[in-house]
Motif scaffolding. Structure first.
Motif, PDB file in Angstrom:
ATOM      1  N   ASP A 145       0.799  -1.277  -0.055  1.00  0.00           N
ATOM      2  CA  ASP A 145       0.290   0.083   0.069  1.00  0.00           C
ATOM      3  C   ASP A 145       0.947   0.973   0.104  1.00  0.00           C
ATOM      4  N   GLY A 146       2.101   1.208   0.114  1.00  0.00           N
ATOM      5  CA  GLY A 146       3.394   2.361   0.155  1.00  0.00           C
ATOM      6  C   GLY A 146       3.550   2.646  -1.285  1.00  0.00           C
ATOM      7  N   ARG A 147       3.273   1.807  -2.217  1.00  0.00           N
ATOM      8  CA  ARG A 147       3.609   2.577  -3.708  1.00  0.00           C
ATOM      9  C   ARG A 147       2.587   2.203  -4.699  1.00  0.00           C
ATOM     10  N   THR A 148       2.824   2.921  -5.833  1.00  0.00           N
ATOM     11  CA  THR A 148       1.853   2.748  -6.835  1.00  0.00           C
ATOM     12  C   THR A 148       1.749   1.567  -7.663  1.00  0.00           C
ATOM     13  N   PHE A 149       0.515   1.286  -8.256  1.00  0.00           N
ATOM     14  CA  PHE A 149       0.362  -0.037  -9.189  1.00  0.00           C
ATOM     15  C   PHE A 149       1.284   0.597 -10.543  1.00  0.00           C
ATOM     16  N   GLY A 150       1.213   1.938 -10.866  1.00  0.00           N
ATOM     17  CA  GLY A 150       1.996   2.344 -12.034  1.00  0.00           C
ATOM     18  C   GLY A 150       3.641   1.834 -11.930  1.00  0.00           C
ATOM     19  N   GLU A 151       4.244   2.153 -10.555  1.00  0.00           N
ATOM     20  CA  GLU A 151       5.352   1.974 -10.110  1.00  0.00           C
ATOM     21  C   GLU A 151       5.747   0.441 -10.716  1.00  0.00           C
ATOM     22  N   TRP A 152       4.845  -0.384 -10.036  1.00  0.00           N
ATOM     23  CA  TRP A 152       5.028  -1.735 -10.374  1.00  0.00           C
ATOM     24  C   TRP A 152       4.981  -2.308 -11.395  1.00  0.00           C
ATOM     25  N   LEU A 153       4.097  -1.847 -12.334  1.00  0.00           N
ATOM     26  CA  LEU A 153       3.770  -2.422 -13.907  1.00  0.00           C
ATOM     27  C   LEU A 153       5.138  -1.823 -14.626  1.00  0.00           C
ATOM     28  N   ALA A 154       5.582  -0.389 -14.278  1.00  0.00           N
ATOM     29  CA  ALA A 154       6.850  -0.265 -15.066  1.00  0.00           C
ATOM     30  C   ALA A 154       8.093  -0.942 -14.761  1.00  0.00           C
ATOM     31  N   ASP A 155       8.287  -1.483 -13.703  1.00  0.00           N
ATOM     32  CA  ASP A 155       9.292  -2.372 -13.049  1.00  0.00           C
ATOM     33  C   ASP A 155       9.079  -3.665 -14.059  1.00  0.00           C
ATOM     34  N   ARG A 156       7.890  -4.038 -14.371  1.00  0.00           N
ATOM     35  CA  ARG A 156       7.912  -5.227 -15.072  1.00  0.00           C
ATOM     36  C   ARG A 156       7.542  -5.040 -16.629  1.00  0.00           C
ATOM     37  N   GLY A 157       7.932  -4.030 -17.049  1.00  0.00           N
ATOM     38  CA  GLY A 157       8.281  -3.527 -18.571  1.00  0.00           C
ATOM     39  C   GLY A 157       6.770  -3.276 -19.273  1.00  0.00           C
ATOM     40  N   GLN A 158       5.891  -2.790 -18.479  1.00  0.00           N
ATOM     41  CA  GLN A 158       4.870  -2.483 -19.077  1.00  0.00           C
ATOM     42  C   GLN A 158       4.795  -0.974 -19.285  1.00  0.00           C
ATOM     43  N   GLY A 159       4.729  -0.433 -20.686  1.00  0.00           N
ATOM     44  CA  GLY A 159       5.143   0.819 -21.216  1.00  0.00           C
ATOM     45  C   GLY A 159       3.659   1.462 -20.996  1.00  0.00           C
ATOM     46  N   PRO A 160       3.712   2.794 -21.384  1.00  0.00           N
ATOM     47  CA  PRO A 160       2.558   3.716 -21.218  1.00  0.00           C
ATOM     48  C   PRO A 160       1.398   3.196 -22.050  1.00  0.00           C
ATOM     49  N   ARG A 161       1.644   2.624 -23.377  1.00  0.00           N
ATOM     50  CA  ARG A 161       0.678   2.227 -24.200  1.00  0.00           C
ATOM     51  C   ARG A 161      -0.225   1.012 -23.647  1.00  0.00           C
ATOM     52  N   ALA A 162       0.716  -0.014 -22.891  1.00  0.00           N
ATOM     53  CA  ALA A 162       0.136  -1.144 -22.527  1.00  0.00           C
ATOM     54  C   ALA A 162      -0.761  -0.584 -21.173  1.00  0.00           C
ATOM     55  N   VAL A 163      -0.246   0.319 -20.384  1.00  0.00           N
ATOM     56  CA  VAL A 163      -0.856   0.631 -19.144  1.00  0.00           C
ATOM     57  C   VAL A 163      -2.283   1.187 -19.636  1.00  0.00           C
ATOM     58  N   HIS A 164      -2.350   1.943 -20.776  1.00  0.00           N
ATOM     59  CA  HIS A 164      -3.519   2.777 -21.084  1.00  0.00           C
ATOM     60  C   HIS A 164      -4.411   1.750 -21.767  1.00  0.00           C
ATOM     61  N   ARG A 165      -4.169   0.914 -22.729  1.00  0.00           N
ATOM     62  CA  ARG A 165      -4.948   0.054 -23.452  1.00  0.00           C
ATOM     63  C   ARG A 165      -5.174  -1.222 -22.754  1.00  0.00           C
ATOM     64  N   LEU A 166      -4.456  -1.582 -21.714  1.00  0.00           N
ATOM     65  CA  LEU A 166      -4.884  -2.869 -20.968  1.00  0.00           C
ATOM     66  C   LEU A 166      -5.082  -2.548 -19.369  1.00  0.00           C
ATOM     67  N   TRP A 167      -4.022  -2.201 -18.809  1.00  0.00           N
ATOM     68  CA  TRP A 167      -4.145  -2.210 -17.350  1.00  0.00           C
ATOM     69  C   TRP A 167      -5.270  -1.197 -16.832  1.00  0.00           C
ATOM     70  N   ASP A 168      -5.349  -0.148 -17.580  1.00  0.00           N
ATOM     71  CA  ASP A 168      -6.164   1.126 -16.907  1.00  0.00           C
ATOM     72  C   ASP A 168      -7.576   1.080 -17.312  1.00  0.00           C
ATOM     73  N   LEU A 169      -7.746  -0.134 -18.275  1.00  0.00           N
ATOM     74  CA  LEU A 169      -9.303  -0.550 -18.425  1.00  0.00           C
ATOM     75  C   LEU A 169      -9.923  -1.052 -17.099  1.00  0.00           C
ATOM     76  N   ILE A 170      -9.101  -1.722 -16.343  1.00  0.00           N
ATOM     77  CA  ILE A 170      -9.617  -2.191 -15.311  1.00  0.00           C
ATOM     78  C   ILE A 170      -9.439  -1.236 -14.099  1.00  0.00           C
ATOM     79  N   THR A 171      -8.269  -0.777 -14.055  1.00  0.00           N
ATOM     80  CA  THR A 171      -7.867   0.057 -12.895  1.00  0.00           C
ATOM     81  C   THR A 171      -8.618   1.309 -12.563  1.00  0.00           C
ATOM     82  N   ILE A 172      -8.709   2.135 -13.635  1.00  0.00           N
ATOM     83  CA  ILE A 172      -9.759   3.222 -13.663  1.00  0.00           C
ATOM     84  C   ILE A 172     -10.991   2.795 -13.012  1.00  0.00           C
TER      85      ILE A 172
END
Length: 455
Positions: A145-172
Motif C-alpha cells: 500500500d506504500g507504492r503505486t501500481f504504475g511503479e510496479w507495472l513499469a518495473d515489469r516492462g509495462q510501457g505507457p501504451r500497455a498501461v493505457h490500453r490494458l491495465w487502466d481499462l480495469i484500474t480506472i
C-alpha cells in the motif's frame, strides 16, 4: 428508546440494519434522502429514469449478491456466463477480451492476453508475465500500500501504451484512479480477486432495472417487514454518549437545527468519511482528524438519447477515446431509440467542465466509435456528476481507513471507506455492514452480561 440506531441508508446501512433485525434487535434507520440506496439511487428526468452512476458487479461480489437475494431483487440483474468485454477504439473493429471456459485460473486469461490486438506481440508477452507476477502480490501487506501500481507495472516492462490500453481499462473503472496514482495493494485486490485467482470471479453482472428498484425500494419493504423503523428525510445532527448508551439529535434534511432526539444502546454510523468525522465524538477515534486525507475522486456520466439504436452491445470499454465505458440503458428507461450512458471515472478534468462541452465531446466520441451514430439524431444530452464518488484510492490509504469498532463501545463505523481490505465498491460497502453488525451484536451481548452480573 431503540436498541440500535443505524445512521445512513446506503448499502452498508441497509446491510447492517437487516443483519441486526434478523438477530432480533430493535433498529431505527435514519436516511437524509427521501429514499434508501445511498450513492446507488435513481431520479426521474423528462420521462427517463436516471441512475446516478453505472454500477456493475462481479461474480466474486458474494456478499453483495447475497444481499440482492435477500432483497428479492437479484432477478433484476444479468450475469455473464463468462467474462467478456468488448473494447472499442476509433477506426478499428471491436476487440473482445474474454476468458476461456475450459482452462483453470490463471490460464483462463492466456488466450485473451495473447490475442489482444490493441497491443504488439512483445507487449502481449510482457503483459502475460506481469499478470502472473501480480498473483504473488499480497493485498494485505502494508508495504504494497506504500507504492503505486504504475511503479510496479513499469518495473515489469509495462510501457505507457500497455498501461493505457490494458491495465487502466480495469484500474480506472475499479479504483476510480489510473494505475500511476493507484495503491498497489488495492490494485492487487482488484486483479487477483476479480480476475486471476479464480476463473469465474470476474464474470460481470449488471442491473437491468433502475438502481432504486434494485436497492432502495426493496430494502425499504424488507426492513418494514422486519420491524425496522425507517425514517427517511432525517439527518443525524449530533451523536453523544450518555450513561444509557447514545443520544442522536435528528433534524430534517437540509435543516440546521435538530427537531428530535433518539436514544439508543448502540449506533452504526454508515455515512461517508467526511460526514462521519463531523458526527463522531472526539473521544471515539484517535484518527478521526486524519480521515480527510482519504480525499475523494469524481465520476462524470454523460447521458445520450438517440432516435435509433447506434450500438448493439449492452456495454463496452473504449480506448484512445474520451469515453471510457459505455452502457446501454435503453431497456430500463426507454421504449424507442437508444439511451447510452458514457461513464468517465477519475474525472478530475471533467467534473467542472460545462455540460454542453461534455455532451459535444462524448457524442462526437460515440460517433467515432460507433459508425451507426453518425446518421442517428441525438434527441437529448445531459450530464450527471458525482464529485465525491469514492475516496481517493492512492498509496497510504490503508493506514487511514478505520476499522468498524471505535474507542466508544457501541459506536461502530460502516461504509466502503472503512478498512474492509476491499476497494470502494458495493461489495466493500456490504462487507462493512456485516462487520459493523457483528461488532454491535458482540457489544450488546457483553453489555447484557455485565448487566446480569450487577444484579
Amino acid at each position: 428508546m431503540t436498541d440500535v440506531c443505524v445512521v445512513g441508508g446506503g448499502l452498508a446501512g441497509i446491510t447492517a440494519a437487516v443483519r441486526l433485525a434478523d438477530a432480533g434487535i430493535g433498529v431505527t434507520l435514519l436516511e437524509r434522502r427521501s429514499e434508501l440506496g445511498g450513492a446507488t439511487y435513481s431520479f426521474d428526468r423528462d420521462g427517463l429514469v436516471v441512475d446516478t452512476g453505472q454500477h456493475v458487479f462481479l461474480r466474486c461480489y458474494e456478499r453483495y449478491r447475497a444481499l440482492l437475494d435477500r432483497l428479492g431483487s437479484a432477478a433484476l440483474t444479468q450475469m455473464q456466463p463468462h467474462f467478456r468485454v468488448p473494447v472499442l477504439s476509433p477506426g478499428r473493429a471491436p476487440h473482445v477480451l474474454a476468458r476461456t471456459r475450459w482452462l483453470p485460473a490463471p490460464a483462463h486469461l492466456l488466450p485473451a492476453l495473447a490475442g489482444y490486438s490493441l497491443l504488439g506481440a512483445g507487449e502481449r508477452l510482457r503483459a502475460i508475465v506481469a499478470a502472473g507476477a501480480l498473483r504473488t502480490v499480497d493485498p494485505d501487506d502494508p508495504r504494497n500500500d506504500g507504492r503505486t501500481f504504475g511503479e510496479w507495472l513499469a518495473d515489469r516492462g509495462q510501457g505507457p501504451r500497455a498501461v493505457h490500453r490494458l491495465w487502466d481499462l480495469i484500474t480506472i473503472a475499479a479504483l476510480n484512479t489510473p494505475a500511476e496514482h493507484a495503491s498497489l495493494a488495492l490494485a492487487a485486490r482488484v486483479f487477483r480477486t476479480g480476475l486471476l485467482d479464480r476463473a469465474d470471479a470476474g464474470d460481470i453482472g449488471r442491473p437491468t432495472a433502475p438502481l432504486r428498484d434494485l436497492h432502495g425500494r426493496p430494502a425499504h419493504r424488507l426492513l418494514n417487514r422486519l420491524g425496522v423503523r425507517v425514517a427517511t428525510g432525517s439527518r443525524a445532527e449530533r451523536i453523544r454518549p450518555d450513561a444509557a448508551g447514545f443520544r442522536i439529535a435528528i433534524g430534517d434534511a437540509g435543516a440546521r437545527a435538530a427537531r428530535d432526539e433518539l436514544s439508543a444502546d448502540a449506533v452504526v454510523l454508515a455515512v461517508p468519511h467526511a460526514a462521519a468525522a463531523r458526527l463522531v465524538p472526539d473521544s471515539a477515534s484517535a484518527g478521526r482528524d486524519e480521515w480527510h486525507r482519504l480525499g475523494s475522486a469524481p465520476i462524470v456520466n454523460v447521458h445520450l438519447c438517440y432516435d435509433r439504436p447506434v450500438i448493439g452491445l449492452p456495454f463496452a470499454a473504449a480506448v484512445d477515446s474520451p469515453a471510457q465505458w459505455i452502457f446501454d440503458r435503453t431497456p430500463a428507461s426507454m421504449s424507442d431509440g437508444q439511451y447510452l450512458v458514457v461513464s468517465v471515472s477519475a474525472a478530475d478534468d471533467e467534473i467542472a467542465a460545462p455540460a454542453g462541452r461534455l455532451a459535444a465531446t462524448h457524442s462526437a466520441a460515440i460517433a467515432r466509435l460507433c459508425p451507426a451514430a453518425r446518421s442517428a439524431r441525438l434527441l437529448e444530452a445531459f450530464v450527471t456528476r458525482e464529485p465525491h464518488a469514492t475516496f481517493r484510492q492512492a498509496p497510504g490509504t490503508r493506514a487511514l481507513r478505520p476499522g468498524a469498532a471505535t474507542r466508544l463501545p457501541g459506536l461502530v463505523l460502516a461504509g466502503a471507506w472503512t478498512d474492509t481490505g476491499w476497494p470502494d465498491t458495493m461489495e466493500g460497502a456490504v462487507r462493512s455492514g456485516h462487520r459493523a453488525a457483528d461488532v454491535v451484536l458482540a457489544h450488546l451481548v457483553s453489555a447484557d452480561r455485565h448487566l446480569e452480573g450487577t444484579r
